[in-house]
Design a protein around this motif. Structure first.
Motif, mmCIF file in Angstrom:
data_model
loop_
_atom_site.group_PDB
_atom_site.id
_atom_site.type_symbol
_atom_site.label_atom_id
_atom_site.label_comp_id
_atom_site.label_asym_id
_atom_site.label_seq_id
_atom_site.Cartn_x
_atom_site.Cartn_y
_atom_site.Cartn_z
ATOM 1 N N CYS A 36 -33.568 112.428 -11.377
ATOM 2 C CA CYS A 36 -34.186 113.746 -11.591
ATOM 3 C C CYS A 36 -34.575 113.954 -13.042
ATOM 4 O O CYS A 36 -35.666 114.468 -13.335
ATOM 5 C CB CYS A 36 -33.243 114.853 -11.121
ATOM 6 S SG CYS A 36 -33.046 114.906 -9.344
ATOM 7 N N THR A 37 -33.715 113.544 -13.960
ATOM 8 C CA THR A 37 -34.020 113.684 -15.380
ATOM 9 C C THR A 37 -35.209 112.818 -15.765
ATOM 10 O O THR A 37 -36.126 113.270 -16.460
ATOM 11 C CB THR A 37 -32.795 113.302 -16.230
ATOM 12 O OG1 THR A 37 -31.690 114.098 -15.832
ATOM 13 C CG2 THR A 37 -33.071 113.476 -17.698
ATOM 14 N N LEU A 40 -38.399 114.369 -14.436
ATOM 15 C CA LEU A 40 -38.814 115.525 -15.219
ATOM 16 C C LEU A 40 -39.474 115.097 -16.528
ATOM 17 O O LEU A 40 -40.559 115.564 -16.870
ATOM 18 C CB LEU A 40 -37.602 116.417 -15.507
ATOM 19 C CG LEU A 40 -37.856 117.649 -16.371
ATOM 20 C CD1 LEU A 40 -38.778 118.610 -15.645
ATOM 21 C CD2 LEU A 40 -36.549 118.319 -16.715
ATOM 22 N N VAL A 41 -38.831 114.189 -17.246
ATOM 23 C CA VAL A 41 -39.367 113.738 -18.531
ATOM 24 C C VAL A 41 -40.688 112.997 -18.340
ATOM 25 O O VAL A 41 -41.668 113.250 -19.050
ATOM 26 C CB VAL A 41 -38.331 112.858 -19.270
ATOM 27 C CG1 VAL A 41 -38.939 112.185 -20.480
ATOM 28 C CG2 VAL A 41 -37.120 113.684 -19.659
ATOM 29 N N ASN A 43 -42.774 113.168 -15.895
ATOM 30 C CA ASN A 43 -43.816 114.069 -15.391
ATOM 31 C C ASN A 43 -44.524 114.744 -16.563
ATOM 32 O O ASN A 43 -45.746 114.893 -16.563
ATOM 33 C CB ASN A 43 -43.215 115.100 -14.448
ATOM 34 C CG ASN A 43 -44.267 115.886 -13.700
ATOM 35 O OD1 ASN A 43 -45.423 115.490 -13.628
ATOM 36 N ND2 ASN A 43 -43.864 117.006 -13.140
ATOM 37 N N VAL A 44 -43.771 115.117 -17.570
ATOM 38 C CA VAL A 44 -44.356 115.747 -18.759
ATOM 39 C C VAL A 44 -45.095 114.705 -19.599
ATOM 40 O O VAL A 44 -46.228 114.922 -20.028
ATOM 41 C CB VAL A 44 -43.269 116.460 -19.589
ATOM 42 C CG1 VAL A 44 -43.825 116.938 -20.923
ATOM 43 C CG2 VAL A 44 -42.671 117.614 -18.805
ATOM 44 N N ALA A 49 -47.094 113.706 -11.438
ATOM 45 C CA ALA A 49 -45.901 113.415 -10.640
ATOM 46 C C ALA A 49 -45.999 112.047 -9.966
ATOM 47 O O ALA A 49 -44.981 111.388 -9.751
ATOM 48 C CB ALA A 49 -45.689 114.499 -9.595
#
Length: 88
Positions: A36-37, A40-41, A43-44, A49
């Protein structure tokens, strides 16, 4: 060896087995947290995605290989050496 000491050692083995089982379950949570981390990172950073999902999809099998498959194979190898009389 006294009876009290033998009882304490037997109880410790039971506790030790429970701790190992709990640690194995917590590794799954750690893997999910890492995924998940990373998602998230990435994706930015990567801006999408899909790209992040592809990278995470490649990292998670590596995580499983390092944390589950490699130790399992090493343990099996060590047990076979002990069974064959080769020692540890």
């Amino acid at each position: 060896m006294t009876a009290t000491r033998r009882l304490a050692e037997a109880e410790w083995r039971i506790v030790e087995e429970e701790v190992v089982t709990a640690a194995g379950r917590l590794m799954v949570l750690l893997a999910l947290t890492v995924a998940c981390t990373l998602m998230l990172v990435l994706n930015v950073v990567l801006g999408g995605a899909l790209a992040a999902g592809i990278v995470v999809g490649g990292v998670m099998p590596w995580f499983a290989l390092c944390w589950y498959v490699a130790p399992y194979r090493l343990r099996r190898k060590a047990l076979s050496r002990v069974r064959d009389g080769g020692g540890p």
